[in-house]
Write an enzyme that holds these catalytic residues in place. Structure first.
Site, PDB file in Angstrom:
ATOM      1  CE  LYS A 332      -4.050  -0.594   1.155  1.00  0.00           C
ATOM      2  NZ  LYS A 332      -5.050  -0.987   1.639  1.00  0.00           N
ATOM      3  CB  CYS A 429     -28.672  33.179  14.926  1.00  0.00           C
ATOM      4  SG  CYS A 429     -28.251  31.741  16.308  1.00  0.00           S
ATOM      5  CB  CYS A 444     -25.690  27.149  17.815  1.00  0.00           C
ATOM      6  SG  CYS A 444     -27.133  28.538  17.779  1.00  0.00           S
TER       7      CYS A 444
END
Ligand code: IVH
Length: 780
Positions: A332, A429, A444
């Site tokens: 690999k 917000c 939040c």
């Protein structure tokens, strides 16, 4: 979003119990990732992380061989077969390859082969080194030179019949009739289906512009394209095929691997032009280095090099170990890395309000793909790596998903770079962002006044496993939201009846009468919805599609689930309770024992070790429960607190019921309670349900069948039904299906080839049934 994998405790510190828990977790987690990868073509973690999980599983198993599970990932190859396509049993199993990660592993591989073949020191071994194509393998059966069946690898033994789809790759990739002559009367040609990088990028760009789904990488794209129900869709996708192997060993076909590749090319297949015949480990490593250098320029992803012994008679002699050949190995490549500058950190707000930091990078090419963003996971991760804006960072792309930041290049840090301060307010917000104890993410608190959460929730609502509304993709959804037309799910259904808005749409460019009609039809079609889709669509934190299904099955109807949610919301448990309930072996019975105990303020046994104190204070607890408690409370005051939590916060019965559903658990139960605790959620849900016409009940397990409450194990190759069918049927009859036999098992249903489980059944004196006997039993 990338799910990080946990840090595992040092192997030496594992006890048999903690090891067993970990192996169970690994089996479940890896099965989940397998399904995301194979069935959904939407992986959550990188290949490197997947390999790390696999390696951990192997390491724990090596230390505790007696704990190897029947469903262990080490016993599986590849993807489970999906039910969408017919099954094809491979004549010869399609196996996987063992991996080599460095030169030493390659030398060991060659030495092993020499030893096995007993070769004299002066005889060299020839190999063919082939690029390891990062696609998906397929098997093509030709009878008398004509393509009969084409199948995916599936689980190695049984694949999916995708003949019609494979035929659409075209004559230059997969000939319908073999060219030339001299091919065996029956031959299975095997190879890799893949998509070139440029074609993949072009597809994604077009899909994104049109609001259709995109794919994470060329391999997922190839897999998703090949496994389409409609071959016409596959036909439109740029798939290719490299042939590199075959099924049954065929006499006279060839004596060598390289000769066989030449034959495959004569028969009309593409073989990889970079495949090379070389000798010994040195030759292999040279090819590897060359391909590593050229990798980014090949035009398609490769993730390593496969080495195969050239002589086929030697391949035969070498044979197989477990699930991979002794004559081949995959060397690999390491993950591809690059360095670049971190220009900024954006905070994304998710559906449930969680804040995720995303690195904005100076664009850089990593392994042929331009990277502009990388995930930073969470605030602890930023602190741990001390990532600062302006830093030069090392990036890694492991041939897949989202790239990761590996480290910071310390000596390139600008003098004025300040430590990153994670915001404590929502960037969208402005509401406060809080981080509850024990959680890694800040959230939040703005709920639905937060536009980000609102849009994310809506996207989730229309997503594939939720309402999946045809004609309403993310792009249209966002556009409708921006116009102020859609704020909540019910608005989608209202839109389909809103003549004024629909007229406005009709008048628009690019939105003709047909699109509008399709949109209305798509929305109306979903006024009838399956209960589990509805539950999933609500977007409750920690409730994925699988949990939704479990909840739907448990409650059976929307009315029952809704009532349970509202009831659960009456008593939201503390994080302490959740932790207590979540801890291994802390069952409702243990909680009851804790609550009932009278734990005095002063420790009556100050000299006793903790385990003994626990045994004395809470008589009747089994050892695993005692150990779990010892983990949670290190001393007497801690135990007192646990007893208090169990007494005072014993959450509602309903909550206990939800937490008790196998596969759901206290964290998800709490999320349900919290969701229904919020007034705006209740309103949104009611408005939505009012727009629906029918909610299709989930099939409830039968409580009065001959096998309800019984534990069943299926083993051997079943002939009357597939494993999945057997399991689903048994579960719908109220039985529990288990993967291993113990003295608690009621029945073992054994098909031909049953092995160790059958022996276990005999050992424990469990009733063994044939498939027919089982069918007779459930027929009542
Ligand atoms: S030979 C018995 N050759 O790698 C050996 N495999 O981990 C069969 N692959 O499932 C595989 N390129 O999908 C072989 N040149 C190549 C390959 C290759 C890619 C994939 C294939 C296989 C996996 C094995």
């Amino acid at each position: 979003m990338i799910a990080a994998i946990p840090e595992f405790p040092a192997l030496e510190t594992l006890s048999p119990e903690t090891a067993a828990t970990e192996l169970a977790w690994l089996a479940g987690e890896m099965a989940r990732h397998d399904s995301l990868y194979y069935a959904e073509a939407e992986p959550e973690i990188s290949d490197a992380d997947y390999d790390a999980l696999k390696a951990r599983n192997a390491a724990v198993e090596a230390r505790f061989p007696e704990l190897v599970r029947e469903d262990s990932p080490s016993r599986k190859i590849g993807a489970p077969v999906s039910t969408q396509f017919a099954e094809v049993r491979h004549g010869v199993p399609m196996l996987s390859l063992d991996n080599a990660f460095d030169d030493g592993d390659v030398q060991d591989f060659v030495a092993r082969i020499r030893r096995f073949l007993n070769l004299p020191a002066d005889e060299s071994v020839a190999f063919v080194a082939e690029p390891k194509i990062d696609g998906l393998s397929a098997s093509l059966l030709y009878v008398d030179g004509v393509l009969k069946v084409g199948a995916t690898r599936g689980d190695g033994r049984t694949g999916e019949d995708v003949t019609e789809n494979l035929k659409t790759l075209g004559e230059s990739q997969i000939p319908l009739r073999l060219h030339g002559s001299g091919w065996p009367a029956r031959v299975e040609v095997r190879g890799e289906v893949y998509a070139p990088n440029d074609d993949f990028a072009a597809f994604n760009a077009a899909a994104e512009a049109e609001g259709r789904r995109t794919y994470a990488n060329p391999r997922n794209f190839a897999a998703g394209s090949l496994r389409q129900k409609d071959p016409r869709i596959t036909a439109g996708r740029p798939l290719r095929f490299f042939a590199y192997a075959w099924g049954e060993p065929v006499e006279g076909f060839s004596d060598t691997q390289h000769g066989a590749l030449e034959k495959l090319a004569e028969w009309g297949f593409s073989t990889n032009p970079r495949s090379e015949r070389v000798e010994d480990a040195e030759g292999l490593i040279e090819v590897y280095r060359g391909l590593e250098t050229d990798r980014a320029g090949l035009g398609y992803d490769i993730d390593g090099v496969v080495y195969k012994v050239d002589r086929l008679d030697w391949q035969q002699r070498l044979g197989f170990i477990a699930r991979s050949p002794r004559w081949a190995i995959a060397h690999k490549f390491p993950a591809q890395q690059a360095t670049t500058v971190l220009e900024g950190i954006d905070i994304q707000v998710g559906r449930t309000g969680s804040l995720t930091p995303v690195a904005r990078l100076a664009p850089v090419t990593v392994g042929g793909v331009v990277v502009r963003n990388a995930t930073l996971h969470n605030e602890d991760e930023i602190a741990r790596k001390d990532v600062r804006i302006g830093d030069t960072v090392v990036l890694q792309r492991a041939g897949d998903v989202i790239p990761q930041i590996v480290s910071v290049v310390g000596d390139k840090r600008p003098a004025d770079a300040l430590p990153y301060v994670f915001p404590t307010y929502c960037p969208v917000c402005g509401s406060e962002a809080v981080r509850p104890e024990g959680e890694v993410r800040r959230r939040c608190t703005g709920g639905l006044i937060c536009n980000a959460q609102l849009v994310e929730r809506l996207k989730h609502f229309v997503s594939r496993r939720a309402f999946d509304i045809e004609g309403l993709g993310e792009k249209q959804l966002i556009a409708f939201h921006e116009r102020g037309w859609i704020h909540e799910p019910a608005d989608i259904f209202r839109l389909a009846r809103d003549a004024e808005k629909l007229d406005a749409l009709r008048a628009e460019d690019g939105y003709g009468e047909t699109s509008v009609r399709n949109l209305i039809a798509g929305i109306d079609a979903r006024r009838t919805i399956a209960l589990e889709r509805l539950i999933f669509g609500l977007g409750i934190r920690d409730i994925g599609d699988q949990t939704s299904l479990l909840l739907a099955r448990e409650f059976g109807s929307w009315t029952a689930f809704h009532a349970a949610g509202l009831d659960a919301a009456q008593g939201i448990p503390s994080t302490d309770w959740t932790r207590l309930a979540e801890a291994h072996a802390v069952s409702p019975r243990v909680l009851a024992t804790l609550a009932a105990a009278n734990v005095a303020e002063a420790d009556p046994w100050p000299e006793a070790p903790l385990d003994q104190k626990i045994a004395l204070a809470f008589p009747g607890l089994a050892a695993p429960a005692r150990r779990a408690l010892a983990d949670l409370a290190p001393d007497w005051p801690g135990l007192r607190r646990l007893a208090e939590i169990a007494r005072n916060e014993g959450p509602s019965e309903t909550l206990g019921r939800i937490a008790g559903i196998a596969g759901v658990g206290p964290v998800a139960a709490r999320a349900v309670a919290e969701f229904f605790h919020e007034d705006h959620n209740k309103t949104v849900v009611e408005a939505l349900v009012a727009e629906l016409e029918a909610i299709i009940d989930a099939e409830r397990p039968q409580a009065d069948s001959p096998v309800s409450g019984k534990t069943v194990v299926f083993t051997g190759s079943l002939e009357r039904f597939t494993r999945d069918e057997a399991k689903a049927r048994a579960e719908s009859l109220g039985a529990k299906v288990s993967g291993s036999v113990s003295k608690k098992t009621d029945y073992v249903v054994a098909g031909p080839g049953a092995g160790s489980k059958l022996a276990d059944a005999q050992k424990h004196g469990v009733a063994v049934l044939t498939e027919d006997e089982w069918l007779a039993l459930i027929a009542g």
